[in-house]
Design an enzyme around this catalytic site. Structure first.
Site, PDB file in Angstrom:
ATOM      1  NE  ARG A   1      -3.205   2.620   2.697  1.00  0.00           N
ATOM      2  CZ  ARG A   1      -3.287   3.370   3.794  1.00  0.00           C
ATOM      3  NH1 ARG A   1      -2.777   2.947   4.933  1.00  0.00           N
ATOM      4  NH2 ARG A   1      -3.858   4.546   3.762  1.00  0.00           N
TER       5      ARG A   1
ATOM      6  CG  HIS B   1      -1.311   8.774   3.589  1.00  0.00           C
ATOM      7  ND1 HIS B   1      -1.366   7.404   3.798  1.00  0.00           N
ATOM      8  CD2 HIS B   1      -0.969   9.309   4.786  1.00  0.00           C
ATOM      9  CE1 HIS B   1      -1.054   7.138   5.062  1.00  0.00           C
ATOM     10  NE2 HIS B   1      -0.802   8.290   5.675  1.00  0.00           N
TER      11      HIS B   1
ATOM     12  CD  GLU C   1      -4.692   7.399   9.955  1.00  0.00           C
ATOM     13  OE1 GLU C   1      -4.120   8.483  10.213  1.00  0.00           O
ATOM     14  OE2 GLU C   1      -4.312   6.322  10.420  1.00  0.00           O
TER      15      GLU C   1
ATOM     16  CG  ASN D   1      -5.219   3.290   8.696  1.00  0.00           C
ATOM     17  OD1 ASN D   1      -5.376   2.302   8.001  1.00  0.00           O
ATOM     18  ND2 ASN D   1      -4.773   4.437   8.212  1.00  0.00           N
TER      19      ASN D   1
ATOM     20  CE1 TYR E   1       0.022   2.456  13.702  1.00  0.00           C
ATOM     21  CE2 TYR E   1      -1.951   3.629  12.984  1.00  0.00           C
ATOM     22  CZ  TYR E   1      -0.705   3.093  12.711  1.00  0.00           C
ATOM     23  OH  TYR E   1      -0.180   3.182  11.442  1.00  0.00           O
TER      24      TYR E   1
ATOM     25  CD  GLU F   1      -1.668   3.922   8.261  1.00  0.00           C
ATOM     26  OE1 GLU F   1      -1.407   4.313   9.435  1.00  0.00           O
ATOM     27  OE2 GLU F   1      -1.810   4.702   7.313  1.00  0.00           O
TER      28      GLU F   1
END
Length: 1039
Positions: A632, A677, A722, A862, A864, A933
């Protein structure tokens, strides 16, 4: 330089002119019509000073003169200027000395509304204008108040200023406040001063703030929005205030006259008049409205030929044409000089393409034989004023003209015969036009006193009164012209022979107090905020917080489903480098990282980054070493379309991506391409970026180009990465480029237009490209998990989820679409309570809701980390008002007991990943999920056991969710290699490969995690016990 033979033609042509004003000077005494008004003008930024006193916020001129001080000719600014903020009584005294009927001044938007919006009215700023108005009215001097004279709030400029259609609402809201505050006493309103200078010089060139300089594009957007904003103010006044206040409202246009150089240049001169001021006059004063037909035709044709998908001149709808037409009680006119105009082959290639002057296609100049003022634009040509007034009378059915500016510049001195001569000649020309039937309201000299003359600072002086800028008191002294102008006003006559018999200025009888008005009593309400932050003891730890499978240690080998794909991710600005090579233009991260001082933690930039622009083969070699199914990466918009628009496709930039894609496909590595992005072209940011509704078209034009260029080989497109980080962090929180902090307004605007832009790209691909290319398209959202701190905090946690990622998920993936109901309700209620005219969360129309709903083939996630969330009384006053987090009314934090990565946002909480995937499955009908991600940050080093542990724990949690039915089909590790980690620079490292930033080659070396991840991909299994037996990376057979 004059064309050959032009001077001879000029002299003969002028000799033949039939204008009365060009005949031998007329020296008889000439009188003015009954009721004719005389006044003088100024503008807020040019005289007030007190740039940051008493609650005033920053304007575009404050911003420019403080950030680029020597962009001003003498490196000066308007911080103090004429100090009129403290000297309004002396200013009124000068008006009395001259005997003015009216005084035209402007209001500083930022002094009245420091936030730019009506949620906060600055009482001290209001009081200044109250004092000035009341002092004038004591002496029967009428205030003529300009709402906008170029000093836009910087905050609004960051949202695109006059290129953003929302300026129509913002200006309308501001105008309503001003009418409410002063309309009981002000009976002459001037909506906007000199649209041409606002739009062309401010947005199409770099000769006025904000110096956007996007030629042939931003200036036209400004024009339409400015006209609509003027019309909005007119209708507000007409409908809501005129019935009780009984005043008048009009716009002031700058209009010079353009004389054909020869008889062959009549069309050229007429077209120049239409472009230069007809584009503002025609929509308001003509019978048909709309832009001049010649402008529409020429710009549409040029735009099509240049490769634009639509005319660069925005279209008025029929409703808008009617809304603008007729919205001025007078024709406000600012006039200074005249030009000669021609068109021949020399115009070809003379101007930038595209640009306003290239669209116009004429050349204008001033004769060297005309008397010159100190300003480059000012030559003494009174017959041009006569011709202009005649043209206005004939073309627009003789509107009543109010001259709101006319004057002459010098370099100083009290004996200013040149200025006196200018005034007499121009007033004489005006009287000629009046004699021939032109309807007039009044005449206003520019200016009552010297002031800050914009880009020329204090080097050019227009004042009837000289100002001593060396004096702390800014002493005002009348010039000879002040005495002559005073006599014209006193006698109501133009007497060429009058000579002042004194240089002592006095106040004539009659210019004394006529009554004492009762001044408004101002109540100053102090808003008290409590910033108490309570410390909470963390009572819950990870092991007792939930009983989900992911929180348990499970060390058996776990297999991934057939067809599951593994990859790794990067982004263009973070790895490519070559920031200005091969035709690439500037993006918002280029602009941000080049600031001095640097806002980046380690002072670094992405100028070189990982040098991926020159290291395609090594990057693909790493993909092969890992055995990736896909890679990606994102495209740099500014590398493909350096102008931001599809009029120019940069072949060198296209070739880079072609080479990368083709090299990957050689080894059966699938490209997953992100269109956006975070690296927006700076040019678009200067027009408001994602807060501008036009972003929907700009982005989709770019997307169409990308699909055409790469869609034959790319089968997975990600529209936008995002949205929360783009919108909240970029526009609300000030923690990502462009670093704006307009929270609770700009971040919501961004959210709406980003969703619409995504949806438009989706529909373009679905209808125009999917039938032949057969690929997929989806959006990628950042989504952390928000766990209630206690059982009582479940609603707080749910509200937080809806704000933090539900605002992007719900419109696309829910059955009903639209923003989450809790967001709509809370923001609407808070907005109303705060004094906003409408909800700060922009409304999605029913058509827009349907357009966005379902516009993603998969849900890209994404993820985290996880937060604990609560709501109690401590949230009151915790956040700025208005703001995104104040609207949400919750507090989220990480437990100090959770293992931490190098990034402040990253704690290891795998059960949160499981809960997130479970909620997505249950709330959104189990969509296909692509994890685009997931990763862990360190500060460097090859032995990265903690990263390995993170990946294993999070993959294990993902498998738990998949076992329970979550349809997860793809996983991308962030990141393939270390890269520029945004505001943290190179201080945080996410890479499976370490990058040596001391090495010119940016040497990539695999970390231990790279070997572990490779084994997961090779075996299609998660084996907690696997330990690499080598530190030498090789490419396996088949890759």
């Amino acid at each position: 330089m004059l064309p050959k033979g032009c001077l001879l033609l000029l002299v003969s042509y002028l000799a033949l002119s039939a204008s009365k004003a060009t005949k031998e000077a007329r020296h008889e005494v000439r009188t003015f019509p009954d009721g004719f008004m005389f006044g003088a003008s100024t503008a807020s930024y040019q005289i007030e000073g007190a740039w940051d006193e008493d609650g005033k916020s920053e304007s575009i001129w404050d911003h420019m003169t403080h950030n680029e001080p020597c962009i001003i000719f003498d490196c000066s600014n308007g911080d103090v200027a004429d100090d009129s903020y403290h000297q309004y009584k002396r200013d009124v005294e000068m008006m009395r000395e001259l005997g003015l009927d009216h005084y035209r001044f402007s209001i500083a938007w930022t002094r009245i509304l420091p936030t730019s919006f009506p949620d906060q009215i600055n009482e001290l700023g209001v009081q200044y204008y109250d004092n000035l108005i009341n002092e004038m009215l004591k002496y029967n001097i009428q205030p003529l108040v300009t709402l906008y004279h170029w000093d836009l709030p910087q905050r609004l400029q960051e949202l695109g200023g006059w290129t953003n259609p929302h300026i129509v609402d913002w200006f309308g809201d501001y105008a309503r406040v001003v009418f409410s505050l002063y309309g009981d006493r002000v009976k002459l309103w001037n909506s906007i001063n000199e649209p041409r200078e606002v739009c062309y010089q401010g947005y199409g060139a770099d000769t006025k703030a904000p110096r956007v300089n996007i030629k042939g594009y931003a200036d036209y957007m400004c024009t339409k929005n400015l006209l609509m904003a003027h019309a909005r103010a007119y209708h507000i006044y007409n409908d809501e205030f005129r019935p009780t206040q009984g005043g008048s409202i009009f716009i002031s246009l700058s209009a010079q006259f353009y004389e054909p150089e020869t008889e062959n240049d009549v069309v050229a001169a007429e077209e120049t008049c239409q472009f230069e001021w007809g584009q503002y006059a025609h929509p308001i004063f003509s019978k048909t409205g709309d832009f001049p037909p010649i402008m529409k035709e020429k710009i549409a044709a040029k735009s099509a030929a240049q490769g634009f998908p639509r005319s660069r001149l925005p279209e008025f709808t029929p409703e808008e044409i009617e809304y603008v037409r007729g919205t001025s009680d007078f024709f406000g006119l600012n006039h200074y000089s005249t030009y000669l105009t021609y068109r021949n082959d020399s115009v070809i290639g003379r101007y930038d393409v595209p640009s306003y002057y290239d669209d116009l296609g004429t050349i204008s100049y001033q004769s060297s034989e005309w008397e010159a003022g100190a300003s480059s634009f000012l030559k003494v040509v009174p017959w041009g004023f006569y011709k202009l007034l005649t043209k206005i009378r004939e073309d627009f059915d003789n509107p009543t003209v109010f001259v709101t500016e006319n004057g002459y510049s010098s370099y100083g001195g009290l004996d200013d015969d040149n200025r006196i001569s200018y005034y007499r000649q121009y007033i004489n020309a005006m009287l000629d036009a009046i004699d021939e039937g032109s309807s007039f309201k009044g005449y206003t000299a520019w200016s009552i006193m010297d002031n800050f003359e914009w880009m020329r600072g204090y080097t050019e002086r227009f004042g009837l009164y000289e100002v001593d800028y060396e004096s702390p008191e800014r002493t005002r002294t009348p010039r000879k012209s002040a005495f002559v102008y005073k006599e014209i006003i006193r006698s109501r006559a133009l007497d060429w022979h009058y000579e002042p018999d004194t240089m002592v200025m006095t106040i004539d009888e009659g210019n004394i107090i006529i009554d004492q008005r009762e001044l408004y009593e101002v109540e100053c309400e102090a808003k008290k905020r409590s910033n108490t932050r309570l410390l909470y003891s963390i009572l819950l730890v990870c092991g007792t917080l939930c009983d989900c499978k992911a929180a348990k240690g499970r060390h058996q080998v776990r297999k991934f489903p057939d067809g599951f794909k593994f990859g790794a991710a990067t982004a263009s600005y973070q790895v490519e480098g070559a920031w200005d090579e091969d035709g690439k233009s500037e993006n918002i991260w280029d602009r941000l990282t080049h600031q001095v001082p640097s806002p980046i933690f380690d002072g670094s930039t992405g100028d070189v980054a990982d040098d991926s622009y020159h290291q395609i083969k090594r990057d693909v070699e790493m993909m092969r070493e890992l055995g990736l199914d896909f890679y990606r990466f994102s495209l740099s918009w500014a590398r493909i379309l350096p102008t931001s628009f599809p009029d120019y496709i940069n072949e060198a930039g296209v070739q880079y991506y072609n080479n990368l894609i083709d090299e990957m496909l050689k080894y059966n590595i699938e490209p997953v391409v992100t269109l956006y992005h975070w690296d927006l072209p700076q040019k678009l940011q200067e027009m408001g970026g994602w807060t501008n509704p036009h972003m929907v078209d700009w982005y989709s034009d770019y997307a169409r180009v990308v699909f055409e260029l790469f869609g034959d080989r790319v089968k997975n497109f990600i529209t936008i990465n995002e949205p929360r980080e783009v919108c909240y962090q970029g526009y609300g929180g000030g923690t990502m480029a462009p670093l704006y902090t307009i929270s609770g307004v700009a971040d919501y605007m961004c959210a709406k237009y980003l969703l619409l832009a995504h949806a438009k790209a989706y529909h373009i691909y679905d209808k125009e490209f999917r039938p032949t290319q057969g690929g997929n398209i989806f959006i990628t959202l950042s989504a952390s998990w928000y766990e209630p701190e206690t059982e009582a905090d479940e609603q707080a946690a749910e509200d937080t989820r809806m704000f933090e990622w539900g605002q992007y998920v719900h419109p696309i993936f829910s059955k009903t679409g639209d923003f989450p109901p809790v967001m709509k309700e809370k923001i609407a209620a808070k907005s109303a309570a705060q004094g906003f005219a409408r909800s700060r969360l922009p409304e999605l129309t029913p058509e827009e809701i349907d357009y966005i709903r379902g516009s993603s083939d998969f849900i890209g996630i994404n993820h985290y980390s996880t937060y604990l969330t609560y709501r109690n009384a401590s949230v009151t006053g915790y956040y700025d008002v208005p703001s995104y987090y104040d609207d949400m009314e919750t507090i989220s934090y990480h437990s100090s007991e959770w293992e931490a990565g190098a990034s402040s946002f990253l704690k290891v909480v795998p059960w949160g990943f499981y809960k997130l995937l479970t909620k997505i499955r249950k709330d959104y009908d189990n969509p296909i999920v692509y994890i685009t991600e997931n990763g862990f940050s360190t500060t460097g080093g090859l032995d990265d056991e903690r990263r390995i542990s993170y990946y294993r724990n999070y993959l294990d949690a993902m498998l738990d969710a998949m076992d329970e039915g979550s349809d997860v089909r793809l996983y991308a590790a962030w990141s393939l290699m270390d890269n520029f980690e945004w505001m943290q620079g190179y201080s945080e490292r996410f890479g499976l490969y370490e990058v040596d930033y001391e090495s010119p080659e940016r040497t990539r070396t695999p970390r231990k995690s790279a070997f572990v991840y490779k084994e997961i991909l090779r075996s299609r299994a998660l084996d907690w016990h696997y330990e690499p037996d080598t530190t030498v990376m090789t490419i396996d057979e088949g890759h």
